[in-house]
Design an enzyme around this catalytic site. Structure first.
Site, PDB file in Angstrom:
ATOM      1  N   CYS A  81       0.830  -1.200   0.000  1.00 20.58           N
ATOM      2  CA  CYS A  81       0.000   0.000   0.000  1.00 20.58           C
ATOM      3  C   CYS A  81       0.872   1.261   0.000  1.00 20.58           C
ATOM      4  CB  CYS A  81      -0.999  -0.046   1.148  1.00 20.58           C
ATOM      5  SG  CYS A  81      -2.474   0.928   0.765  1.00 20.58           S
ATOM      6  N   HIS A 121      -3.603  -5.020   0.242  1.00 23.74           N
ATOM      7  CA  HIS A 121      -3.022  -5.612   1.451  1.00 23.74           C
ATOM      8  C   HIS A 121      -3.109  -7.140   1.396  1.00 23.74           C
ATOM      9  CE1 HIS A 121      -2.786  -1.913   3.990  1.00 23.74           C
ATOM     10  NE2 HIS A 121      -3.683  -1.496   3.124  1.00 23.74           N
ATOM     11  N   GLU A 173      -1.654  -9.234   3.194  1.00 22.02           N
ATOM     12  CA  GLU A 173      -1.557  -9.827   4.531  1.00 22.02           C
ATOM     13  C   GLU A 173      -2.914 -10.206   5.116  1.00 22.02           C
ATOM     14  OE1 GLU A 173      -1.014  -6.683   3.750  1.00 22.02           O
ATOM     15  OE2 GLU A 173      -1.510  -5.264   5.346  1.00 22.02           O
TER      16      GLU A 173
HETATM   17  N1  GLN Z   1      -1.972   6.658   2.902  1.00 21.34           N
HETATM   18  C1  GLN Z   1      -2.056   5.941   1.683  1.00 21.34           C
HETATM   19  C2  GLN Z   1      -3.384   6.126   0.997  1.00 21.34           C
HETATM   20  O1  GLN Z   1      -4.349   6.505   1.616  1.00 21.34           O
HETATM   21  C3  GLN Z   1      -1.766   4.463   1.881  1.00 21.34           C
HETATM   22  C4  GLN Z   1      -2.740   3.780   2.783  1.00 21.34           C
HETATM   23  C5  GLN Z   1      -2.256   2.447   3.283  1.00 21.34           C
HETATM   24  O2  GLN Z   1      -1.051   2.171   3.310  1.00 21.34           O
HETATM   25  N2  GLN Z   1      -3.169   1.601   3.734  1.00 21.34           N
HETATM   26  O3  GLN Z   1      -3.503   5.880  -0.176  1.00 21.34           O
END
Ligand code: GLN
Length: 536
Positions: free
Chosen positions: A384, A510, A512
């Site tokens: 992410c 994600h 995970e």
């Molecule tokens: N802050 C980033 C976004 O909102 C990544 C979010 C995250 O890592 N879950 O896109």
């Protein structure tokens, strides 16, 4: 079987006793005996969901397929049961009140005074039976967050009392998890806190059917008898939960103690077969007897609290077992890492993971980390925000866009290679408004990502507002950045990778969240394999 049976799990004495793990372990055993079992968690705080909570406050926010931002215990439920959960599996006081107040505004209680009893308790009871009434489950386990005696838990406790009464004999039971502390000065385990906590429960009209006692030392037969007598439960219903070296041992420990058998007896259900834990134990066997060992750096800014990256740490345990490898995850604070200290902090690592996150704090350290992994051919996985950092690093150091950034960190950058998603631009509310839940992704053939997954179409869970800016797609591709995963409907870039690197991959989603004991995530499995290869 037509009557869904309910097991309620309450906690006493102190928080952090591991109600979630006990609930998940019991569910695992019941599932392994052939019962369709699910677990849900009711949390006593006023936030509508934990999505707006700082990870330092509440640990990781777990995301389900249907896009619910939930308590991290749901992660344990999925990892143990290998069955997806949903919004219905996690309810907070905030959600209950919101729904009751909305009903009140619509005039659904017209003429009536809306009160905690019966309106809030009715709403709680309805939601407690939602999954049970779907017909998909034989047994529903409900974990009540918090500790018995807390002011904020009272409506839940009253709802449990009513439901157990309404469901009738053998259809709803209560398991109370307590602590039996060891007093070194006295050289003794103490039962008094448990007695008091059971008494507190009784004051609310609930009689515990089973006691699960967390302890650092074995409970003697005398002590078990004493607990049974003074807490008014059968001797066989006093279950010891001794500290384990891994949470994945707990189902076996509960099996030895007979927790599943006592619960089934109380619910008037047959034991069926002995639990089939063959695959589970194969995993444990590999987890405990590794042939290799690697050090993987987890670079993030919430590293002080282990629970902030819970699912990532667990995914490494699953992937480590698959590779028969002990994965030492080394937490590295991105805020205290820069070009000067990078070498010192990162050298010797066999793999580097740049973690998800929000806001600008610590991001320069993450970008420096990506550069180090890229230039030194160290296996790299960016998740992410970690993927976004990889895009920024490539834009700055390969393309030469010195101030490339995400508009989350710098709105005035001349190269916004990561920017706010179109549909996010008009959103001002913070709760539940990100791009959430499972989205499709198409993987390009002959890429590392395609090889890892072994297929072209995948579904992965998201939680973010920003994205790879499509305006930079061509120039980045020309500069050698491979965009190997694309959302087929929106064209959003979901996976990036590098060709002339042993393992360099960034994912906007994600992975995970989807890794379980019986289905370790392929990205983590391949990442650990790459780390082992790097080490050798
Ligand atoms: N802050 C980033 C976004 O909102 C990544 C979010 C995250 O890592 N879950 O896109």
């Amino acid at each position: 079987m037509n009557q869904t049976k309910y097991i309620f799990v309450t906690g006493g004495v102190t928080s952090s006793l591991g109600k979630g793990i006990i609930a998940a372990s019991l569910a695992k055993l019941l599932q392994a005996r052939g019962y369709r079992t699910t677990i849900q968690k009711f949390d006593p705080y006023i936030n509508v969901d934990p999505g707006t909570l700082n990870p330092y406050e509440h640990g990781e926010c777990y995301v389900t397929n249907d896009g619910a931002e939930t308590d991290l215990d749901l992660g344990h439920y999925e990892r143990f049961l290998n069955v997806p959960t949903s919004q219905a599996n996690n309810v907070t006081t905030g959600r209950i009140y919101l729904s009751v107040i909305e009903k009140e505004r619509r005039g659904e209680f017209l003429g009536k005074t809306v009160q905690v009893v019966p309106h809030i308790t009715n709403e709680i009871k309805e939601r407690m039976q939602l999954l049970g009434k779907s017909g998909d489950y034989d047994i529903v386990i409900t974990e009540i967050g918090g500790t018995v005696g807390d002011i904020e838990s009272l409506p839940y406790i009253e709802s449990v009392r009513q439901l157990v009464w309404e469901l009738g004999e053998n259809n709803g039971i209560v398991i109370h998890l307590t602590l039996v502390p060891y007093l070194a000065a006295a050289g003794e385990l103490k039962t008094k806190p448990t007695q008091h906590s059971v008494k507190t429960l009784m004051e609310s009209g609930i009689k515990a059917d089973i006691l699960v006692c967390r302890t650092e030392y074995e409970l003697s037969e005398d002590l078990r008898h004493k607990l049974a007598l003074f807490c008014n439960v059968k001797r066989e219903a006093v279950i010891q939960s001794i500290d384990a070296s891994t949470i994945y041992d707990v189902p076996n420990l509960m099996l030895e103690e007979g927790l599943d058998k006592v619960a089934l007896k109380k619910l008037d259900l047959p034991e069926k077969s002995t639990p089939d834990l063959k695959l589970w134990n194969e995993f444990l066997q590999k987890h405990k007897n590794p042939k290799h060992e690697v050090n993987i750096g987890l670079v993030g800014k919430y590293v002080e609290l282990q629970d902030s990256y819970k699912s990532i740490l667990e995914a490494f345990i699953h992937a480590g077992a698959t590779n028969e490898t002990k994965v030492n995850v080394i937490s590295i604070h991105s805020e205290y890492l820069d070009a000067k200290t990078a070498e010192n902090q990162l050298k010797g690592l066999d793999g580097i993971l740049v973690a998800p996150g929000f806001g600008g704090r610590g991001i320069e350290g993450k970008i420096e980390t990506v550069r180090y992994a890229r230039e030194n051919n160290i296996p790299f996985l960016g998740i992410c925000l970690g993927m976004q950092m990889a895009v920024i690093e490539y834009s700055r150091n390969v393309l030469g866009y010195a101030d490339a950034n995400s508009t989350e960190m710098n709105e005035n950058t001349s190269h916004p290679v990561i920017n706010l998603m179109e549909e996010q631009k008009t959103i001002t509310d913070k709760g539940g408004t990100m791009r959430l839940g499972a989205w499709k992704c198409h993987l390009t053939e002959n890429t590392l990502a395609h090889k890892i997954y072994g297929k072209s179409d995948i579904l992965e869970r998201h939680r973010h507002r920003y994205e790879f800016n499509g305006e930079y797609l061509e120039v980045l591709q020309k500069a050698g950045l491979v965009t190997s995963g694309i959302n087929p409907e929106t064209g959003l870039v979901e996976v990036i990778e590098l060709e002339n690197h042993p393992f360099f991959i960034g994912v906007q989603y994600h992975p995970e969240y989807k890794s379980t004991v019986l289905a370790p995530h392929p990205l983590f499995v391949s990442f650990v394999a790459a780390a082992v290869k790097h080490k050798n």
